[in-house]
Design an enzyme around this catalytic site. Structure first.
Site, mmCIF file in Angstrom:
data_model
loop_
_atom_site.group_PDB
_atom_site.id
_atom_site.type_symbol
_atom_site.label_atom_id
_atom_site.label_comp_id
_atom_site.label_asym_id
_atom_site.label_seq_id
_atom_site.Cartn_x
_atom_site.Cartn_y
_atom_site.Cartn_z
ATOM 1 C CD GLU A 83 3.696 49.905 24.785
ATOM 2 O OE1 GLU A 83 3.365 49.649 25.981
ATOM 3 O OE2 GLU A 83 3.443 50.125 24.152
ATOM 4 C CG HIS A 152 3.955 59.139 20.097
ATOM 5 N ND1 HIS A 152 3.262 59.498 21.277
ATOM 6 C CD2 HIS A 152 3.294 57.662 19.177
ATOM 7 C CE1 HIS A 152 2.168 58.451 21.041
ATOM 8 N NE2 HIS A 152 2.893 57.488 19.859
#
Lengths: 353, 323
Positions: A83, A152
């Site tokens: 990321e 998440h």
């Protein structure tokens, strides 16, 4: 369906579109219009280097499906699971002639890429004395409801709203999602575009043609004179539910969807509170230093003399997002919780001015 | 002669400019004229110049907290830099960046970076833009033996290989990550072996030798420009000063710095080489020395006289293009 009464009339054909389809349309049309627009992220196409199908994912929620077959892997770039490298590549490319749209599959993953967002992309223009521009979009999914647990499901919009140099967009319907995504791509500043993962299949009429919605302009899905409800992202759904129930009782809720939380349409909120004198803010984020307390602070500072009752907030508690369905349901703000708060604020304090 | 006189004089002038700029920064910092934290790169000049001397303004570099030398080598205005480091309104970044965030996009200088390991992911982006737009430009990131251990750098190296980006990774190994030795902090002991493990050509050169460093970087840059993907060059060098100006450097060995300045000075090594080879005359370089000293003096005088930023207008500007 959401009322777009304050949106400019757009002529031409409309179609019923989900938020997923609306964002896909916005991306496709902008990529057709502007060859400098690229997409990068994990499985934004899917299947890179694999023996099976190409475009196997189109993003884990299918938002970028079909873009790689049209624009190729040079413009729809599957990356390794890195990321920081994804965001860094987008920021560096944005400074050098591209308009990247980077995807953080789950916005919880800002943790491993946050330096590239807040120390790099957000600060370039200021640190460099106004010489640079960083026209990039970071798309990320937020919010609970999928039983996806603590890593998440987070609602981390307040963290990025805190950062000077970033813009933060949170659409609550397909019409806004398309127009705000077009604006995000054409915008010359770094934009965080947060998509609530339980909302992707919610549909409304969306113009087929391309249009943009300016940042910092709230919409008013319901209008009324008795109480103001500020809601963003999926919380707008709850606010509309509550407003519609109370409307049958003759109580008018002024529901404000800021649509972008940075910049924030302060005026719309303050003007509404000036009329209603009562304010409830519903936000899925954690309660401390969050959007709800931020808006409450703004109204307390600039609209205090309009208030007839204390400001109430409906937020998630000060915990991580739990996994077990019973716990997650208890964690998330809901129409029921909002209703309790709205009735409380209607009953509290001074009666009409 | 393998190098033109013009090239050699240019290389020497830039190295000497960096040296004098940095030594003067130390003096001005100690005199109270430079706010904040300042990290100087004297001793490491040969690498900056070798890396940047063939680059155009369209080629992009990303630098580190020790970035003054890279700026000068990339063509940034020395006067504008001194003003910036002193926090003046007419500095390269209007006094909003300072030593650790100095940048000049017009010169292809994507910024010093006060976050160790912050730059390489961004330089990948510059390389990605060059590749996507087909410009044939290259991008080059400066790293240290310290940033070499950051995960962001690992991620950037891998992505550069995966996407075959025109990105040259330069590792200035001065032996110290702040106050910790590279031979302690780099677990594999060899940066170059580790760099090669990412799947790119990797080479270690003597960073005190301008010519060896230049040849390695020239090959790497040409490879990148011709679509051959990234390369990692580790250049061994010596830091003449502390991690920051004012660092008492208690961690360094007895007489280490004194010996380095005497025996490991890349400028002296350059002079001795070009004179021995008969490529340049001492008088030519002495003349440059005088000009450089005058330029640095002017930059300081001008910077000290330059206006300060005005909070009424400058504090709130340049955050966004529009908001």
């Amino acid at each position: 369906m959401t009322n777009h009464s304050n949106n400019p009339a757009i002529g031409g054909k409309t179609s019923m579109k989900t938020i997923r389809e609306a964002i896909n349309d916005a991306l496709r049309e902008e990529m057709r219009r502007d060859p400098t627009v690229i997409i990068l992220g994990e499985e934004v196409s899917g299947g890179a280097g694999c023996d099976g199908e190409d475009d196997a994912y189109g993003g884990v929620f299918g938002v970028t499906k079909g873009l790689m077959p049209e624009f190729g892997r040079e413009r729809v770039i599957d990356t390794p699971i890195s990321e920081a490298a994804i965001i860094g590549a987008a920021a560096g490319a944005a400074n050098n002639g591209l308009r990247p749209v980077a995807e953080l599959m789950f916005f919880d993953f800002i943790g491993v890429s946050f330096d590239q967002i807040f120390n790099q992309a957000a600060k370039f223009r200021y640190m460099f004395g106004g010489k640079s521009k960083t026209p990039m979009v970071i798309r990320g999914t937020v919010g609970g409801g999928w039983r996806a647990g603590a890593q998440h499901s987070s609602m981390l919009h307040s963290i990025v709203t805190h950062i000077a140099g970033l813009k933060v967009v949170m659409p609550a319907n397909a019409y806004d999602a398309k127009g705000l995504m077009v604006q995000a791509i054409r915008d010359d500043d770094p934009v965080i575009f947060l998509e609530h993962k339980v909302m992707y299949d919610i549909a409304c009429e969306v113009p087929d043609e391309q249009y943009s919605i300016p940042f910092g302009e709230a919409s008013f899905p319901r209008q009324g004179n008795d109480v103001t409800i500020v809601a963003i992202s999926n919380m707008v759904t709850h606010a509309i539910t509550v407003a519609d129930i109370l409307a049958e009782e003759g109580i008018g809720c002024d529901v404000i969807d800021p649509r972008t939380v940075s910049p924030l349409d302060h005026e719309a909120i303050l003007e509404s509170v000036e009329v209603t004198g009562r304010l409830v803010i519903i936000d899925e984020g954690n309660p401390r230093c969050g959007l709800a307390t931020d808006i409450a602070g703004i109204v307390a500072e600039h609209g205090f003399y309009s208030l007839k009752a204390p400001i109430l907030t409906v937020t998630a508690p000060h915990t991580p997002v739990p996994f077990a369905p019973e716990l997650e349901d208890a964690y998330l703000p809901s129409a029921e919780k909002l209703m309790v708060a709205v009735r409380e604020v209607l009953a509290a304090g001074r009666s009409g001015a | 002669m393998p190098y033109s006189t013009e090239f050699l004089l240019s290389a020497y002038r830039t190295m000497k400019t960096i040296r004098e700029f940095e030594e003067r920064c130390v003096k001005e910092f100690e005199g109270g004229n430079i706010p904040g934290f300042t990290h100087v790169s004297n001793g490491q000049e040969a690498i900056a110049v070798a890396a940047c001397i063939d680059l155009s303004d369209k080629d992009i570099i990303g630098s580190t907290h020790r970035g003054h030398g890279h700026c000068i080598a990339k063509g940034c205005d020395v006067g504008g830099m001194m003003k910036e480091i002193m926090g003046r309104a007419t500095g390269l970044c209007k006094g909003k960046g300072g030593s650790m965030h100095i940048a000049d996009i017009d010169k292809g200088m994507l910024g010093a970076n006060a976050i160790v390991g912050g730059g390489p992911p961004l330089v990948n982006g510059a390389a990605l833009a060059a590749k996507t737009l087909g410009t044939k430009n290259v991008a080059l990131s400066f790293n240290g033996d310290g940033s070499a251990n950051q995960g962001t750098v690992f991620e950037a190296m891998n992505l550069a290989v995966v996407l075959k980006l025109p990105h040259v990774f330069v590792y200035e190994n001065n032996g110290y990550a702040e106050g910790t030795a590279a031979n302690y902090g780099v677990g594999s002991n060899s940066l170059t072996d580790r760099n090669a493990g990412f799947g790119m050509p990797a080479e270690c050169v003597d960073g005190l030798d301008f010519f060896a460093t230049y040849e390695a970087l020239k090959t790497a840059t040409e490879r990148a420009r011709n679509g051959g993907g990234p390369t990692a060059i580790e250049a061994m060098c010596v830091r003449f000063d502390g991690h920051f100006i004012g660092d008492p450097q208690l961690y360094r060995g007895k007489d280490e710095i004194k010996n380095a300045r005497k025996n490991q000075d890349c400028l002296k090594i350059f002079r001795e080489r070009v004179i021995a080879e008969g490529w340049l005359k001492a008088a030519e370089m002495n003349a440059i020395d005088k000009e450089v000293m005058a330029e640095i003096e002017t930059s300081v005088v001008d910077a000290l006289a330059a206006p300060h930023p005005d909070p009424a207008t400058d504090l709130m500007s340049d955050v966004y293009c529009s908001y």
